[in-house]
Each structure stands twice: as structure tokens, then as C-alpha cells.
Design a protein around this motif. Structure first.
Motif, mmCIF file in Angstrom:
data_model
loop_
_atom_site.group_PDB
_atom_site.id
_atom_site.type_symbol
_atom_site.label_atom_id
_atom_site.label_comp_id
_atom_site.label_asym_id
_atom_site.label_seq_id
_atom_site.Cartn_x
_atom_site.Cartn_y
_atom_site.Cartn_z
ATOM 1 N N LEU A 61 26.562 27.115 24.263
ATOM 2 C CA LEU A 61 26.129 28.243 23.443
ATOM 3 C C LEU A 61 27.270 28.792 22.592
ATOM 4 N N SER A 62 28.470 28.800 23.136
ATOM 5 C CA SER A 62 29.637 29.236 22.369
ATOM 6 C C SER A 62 29.905 28.284 21.202
ATOM 7 N N ALA A 63 29.791 26.982 21.467
ATOM 8 C CA ALA A 63 29.989 25.988 20.403
ATOM 9 C C ALA A 63 28.908 26.115 19.333
ATOM 10 N N PHE A 64 27.662 26.316 19.756
ATOM 11 C CA PHE A 64 26.570 26.486 18.798
ATOM 12 C C PHE A 64 26.779 27.734 17.946
ATOM 13 N N GLU A 65 27.191 28.820 18.588
ATOM 14 C CA GLU A 65 27.420 30.074 17.857
ATOM 15 C C GLU A 65 28.514 29.897 16.798
ATOM 16 N N LYS A 66 29.600 29.233 17.171
ATOM 17 C CA LYS A 66 30.692 28.997 16.218
ATOM 18 C C LYS A 66 30.226 28.082 15.084
ATOM 19 N N HIS A 67 29.481 27.043 15.428
ATOM 20 C CA HIS A 67 28.956 26.117 14.430
ATOM 21 C C HIS A 67 28.079 26.864 13.422
ATOM 22 N N ASN A 68 27.154 27.672 13.920
ATOM 23 C CA ASN A 68 26.263 28.418 13.040
ATOM 24 C C ASN A 68 27.016 29.402 12.154
ATOM 25 N N LYS A 69 28.047 30.031 12.701
ATOM 26 C CA LYS A 69 28.866 30.976 11.926
ATOM 27 C C LYS A 69 29.586 30.248 10.788
ATOM 28 N N LEU A 70 30.207 29.119 11.104
ATOM 29 C CA LEU A 70 30.919 28.356 10.082
ATOM 30 C C LEU A 70 29.967 27.801 9.028
ATOM 31 N N MET A 71 28.791 27.353 9.451
ATOM 32 C CA MET A 71 27.807 26.831 8.499
ATOM 33 C C MET A 71 27.347 27.946 7.565
ATOM 34 N N SER A 72 27.085 29.105 8.116
ATOM 35 C CA SER A 72 26.651 30.240 7.307
ATOM 36 C C SER A 72 27.732 30.631 6.298
ATOM 37 N N GLU A 73 28.970 30.698 6.755
ATOM 38 C CA GLU A 73 30.084 31.031 5.850
ATOM 39 C C GLU A 73 30.199 30.017 4.717
ATOM 40 N N ALA A 74 30.084 28.739 5.048
ATOM 41 C CA ALA A 74 30.196 27.694 4.024
ATOM 42 C C ALA A 74 29.041 27.792 3.030
ATOM 43 N N GLN A 75 27.833 28.014 3.535
ATOM 44 C CA GLN A 75 26.669 28.115 2.654
ATOM 45 C C GLN A 75 26.732 29.351 1.764
#
Length: 189
Positions: A61-75
Motif C-alpha cells: 500500500l505504501s508503494a502504491f501510494e507513492k506510485h500514484n502520487k508520482l504519477m499524479s505529479e507527472a500528469q
């Protein structure tokens, strides 16, 4: 992909994942780099037989949360790879020396300059078939699409590199998906 690579090579691999920036006028893509500390902590937990389901779930869940945060920032246009590419191209076009950042070995090891060990391409929910070549000799290409009842994937690697094996990585990827399903089921997600 990170877990499959970690299982095969026992180390993290720099990874390229596309983030769309089409919400912007003339927007296309930005690079999202999913090889994070959180992803590596999760990979280690998944491959450590002494870790129980709760530890693995928390790490996932921590990895997913970080992934989603980075994806959102990039988008949202807050990535950095396209900015770095712009700096590099401006220096080249202006006849200026290459900025020192681009000659640092860590820049290349991080995947920059087209040196990602894992290169992925998601075509989404379409019927398109295809493949993507690895960016580096010791790398892999992942091309995948999502269907209602399955994920279709192709994994490529250069036969000339004895460190890589697309079939082995594909098998690790498949078993990783089963482990994710099991983890989600056991954790009642």
C-alpha cells in the motif's frame, strides 16, 4: 514489473513509465519513475519468507501510494524529465557545452538519457498487439494492454545479453500477479 525484475536480478531496476500530459495544450508525455524506496521495500518484503501478510500489505500500500502520487505529479506537469531534456536540447542547439549533470554517471544509472533498464508501454483498454524494445542491452521492454478478463503482455530482451531472459522475467511477472491477487485476497482489500 518491479517485483518480477527484483526476483530475477535481486536488485532494483530503473524503470520508465509513461505519464500522459494531454490535458495541456500540445501536451504529450512525461516520465514517471516507479523505482522508489517504497517499491523496493515492498519487493524485499514480498521475497522475504519471514514477512507475514500484514507487513507485505503495508509495504504494498505504501508503494502504491507513492506510485500514484508520482504519477499524479507527472500528469500535472510537475515531473522533471522533460524539463531536463529541454535543458539538454537548448544547450546543444545553442552550441553550449553539455551541462555537467548530463555527464554524471548517476544520471545514466538512474535511467536518464534513454538508459532505463525497464521500459514499459501501456496501450490501455484496446485490442492493439505489439512490443517495445529494451532501451539498453541489459534491459527489458514491457508492452501490455488491459482487457476485461485478462492482461496481455509481451516482454522483450536482447538475446545478445546473457544477463537477461525475457521468458524468465515473464514467468516472474505472472507469478507476481498471482501473489498480488493472493495478497489482496488475504488482506481483504
Amino acid at each position: 514489473m518491479q517485483l518480477a525484475y527484483y526476483k530475477k536480478h535481486k536488485k532494483p531496476g530503473s524503470c520508465y513509465e509513461t505519464a500522459t500530459t494531454r490535458r495541456f495544450y500540445h501536451g504529450r508525455t512525461e516520465t514517471m519513475r516507479p523505482c522508489t524506496q517504497e517499491a523496493m521495500t515492498w519487493c524485499r518484503a514480498m521475497t522475504d519468507p519471514t514477512c507475514d501478510v500484514s507487513v507485505r500489505r503495508k509495504a504494498m500500500l505504501s508503494a502504491f501510494e507513492k506510485h500514484n502520487k508520482l504519477m499524479s505529479e507527472a500528469q500535472e506537469g510537475n515531473g522533471f524529465d522533460r524539463h531536463l531534456l529541454g535543458m539538454y536540447l537548448i544547450a546543444k542547439e545553442a552550441g553550449l557545452p553539455t551541462p555537467q549533470l548530463f555527464t554524471d554517471p548517476l544520471y545514466s544509472r538512474s535511467g536518464s538519457g534513454g538508459n532505463f533498464v525497464l521500459s514499459s508501454s501501456l496501450v490501455g483498454y484496446t485490442t492493439v498487439l505489439g512490443a517495445v524494445a529494451p532501451m539498453v542491452k541489459q534491459g527489458y521492454g514491457f508492452f501490455y494492454r488491459i482487457r476485461d478478463d485478462r492482461i496481455v503482455i509481451s516482454v522483450t530482451a536482447w538475446k545478445s545479453c546473457h544477463e537477461t531472459d525475457a521468458a524468465v522475467l515473464f514467468n516472474h511477472f505472472s507469478s507476481s500477479l498471482h501473489e498480488l491477487l493472493h495478497l489482496a485476497t488475504m488482506s481483504q482489500l
